[in-house]
Motif scaffolding. Sequence first.
Motif, PDB file in Angstrom:
ATOM      1  N   THR A  93     -23.657  24.357  35.582  1.00  0.00           N
ATOM      2  CA  THR A  93     -23.115  23.370  36.514  1.00  0.00           C
ATOM      3  C   THR A  93     -23.578  21.975  36.117  1.00  0.00           C
ATOM      4  N   TRP A  95     -23.946  18.066  37.984  1.00  0.00           N
ATOM      5  CA  TRP A  95     -23.789  17.137  39.103  1.00  0.00           C
ATOM      6  C   TRP A  95     -23.089  15.892  38.580  1.00  0.00           C
ATOM      7  N   CYS A 120     -17.895  22.026  45.197  1.00  0.00           N
ATOM      8  CA  CYS A 120     -17.842  22.606  43.855  1.00  0.00           C
ATOM      9  C   CYS A 120     -16.419  22.614  43.316  1.00  0.00           C
ATOM     10  N   ASP A 129     -13.671  25.491  44.301  1.00  0.00           N
ATOM     11  CA  ASP A 129     -14.174  26.853  44.386  1.00  0.00           C
ATOM     12  C   ASP A 129     -13.652  27.487  45.673  1.00  0.00           C
ATOM     13  N   LEU A 158     -25.813  24.071  44.069  1.00  0.00           N
ATOM     14  CA  LEU A 158     -24.981  22.998  44.612  1.00  0.00           C
ATOM     15  C   LEU A 158     -25.719  22.214  45.695  1.00  0.00           C
ATOM     16  N   HIS A 205     -19.546  20.080  39.235  1.00  0.00           N
ATOM     17  CA  HIS A 205     -18.598  20.856  38.446  1.00  0.00           C
ATOM     18  C   HIS A 205     -19.257  22.158  37.986  1.00  0.00           C
ATOM     19  N   HIS A 206     -18.468  23.210  37.967  1.00  0.00           N
ATOM     20  CA  HIS A 206     -18.965  24.523  37.549  1.00  0.00           C
ATOM     21  C   HIS A 206     -18.099  25.043  36.410  1.00  0.00           C
TER      22      HIS A 206
END
Length: 301
Positions: A93, A95, A120, A129, A158, A205-206
């Motif tokens: 992930t 930030w 997310c 998400d 998160l 972001h993932h």
Amino acid sequence: MPPGTDHRVSVVIVTHNRCAEVLRTLEHMTELPEKPPIVVVDNGSDDGTSTRIRAEFPGVRLLSHRENLGAVGRNWAVEHVSTPYVAFCDDDTTWQPGALEHAADVLDRFGSVAAVMGRCLVEPDLREDPLVPELRESPVPAPHWLPGPALMSLMAGLTTFRVAAFREAGGFSPKLWLGGEEELLALDLVAAGWWLCWRPDIVIHHAPSTSRNARLRRQLGIRNTVLTAWLRRPVRDALRRSAAVAASAPKDRCTLAALVAAARATPWVLREREVVPERVERCLRVLEEPQRHSPARRYVG
């Protein structure tokens, strides 16, 4: 302090045998305008992760352990944090610019908030998400002043925590290790009088790792959800929650192994069991129906 920097929040990243992914994450995180202090815990990697981090990111504080500590690696990292807040970041992930500043602003302004969770977006197309709509529409009763929907659990990667609250609650349980380990900590924080909330302006972001063991994650997630229910909920509610989790999971050896592992932990549960106050249990009951129909809470893989 150089313009744009914000040292109210430290970033903690825990990794295990995902060298390329954690290096990609560090490349992004070290270039954030907030320039946060970063602590990386290498949980027993044997793929050269520690060597590469030392060589390529000398400004990052690296803690290497011979074993995979799971989520407890975050506890270890927080021992080395001197900022008032800590943001947990997974090795897959990132930030986004301004997210850490927004999280710190929320925690600065609202002293009763222990943790704030962000929004997310899943790469590569940056779709939300599946959990996000559930957070946005959280039915948990909340005071009018809370700066976002109230939550009863979190996703660590998160979330930005108030360090004092995190330490006071004892961090993540070594017994749960990893996989749904956040709920127990969240319940203990809420039981102690803290609030948890969600904010859409804190964006993460993932890029889901391709190397994760989905079946092991499912097994740990089922086990830890059941254990948390029995550790903190009244018997009738724990039974109902356990039954709902078992009913939603595939009927296979992985699910069976998770339920057997939870049953074997009964002596520990009986020693550690501490039922949450009724006000907290009422909030958990409110969440049961949305959880039952949530596309983000399917124990599959």
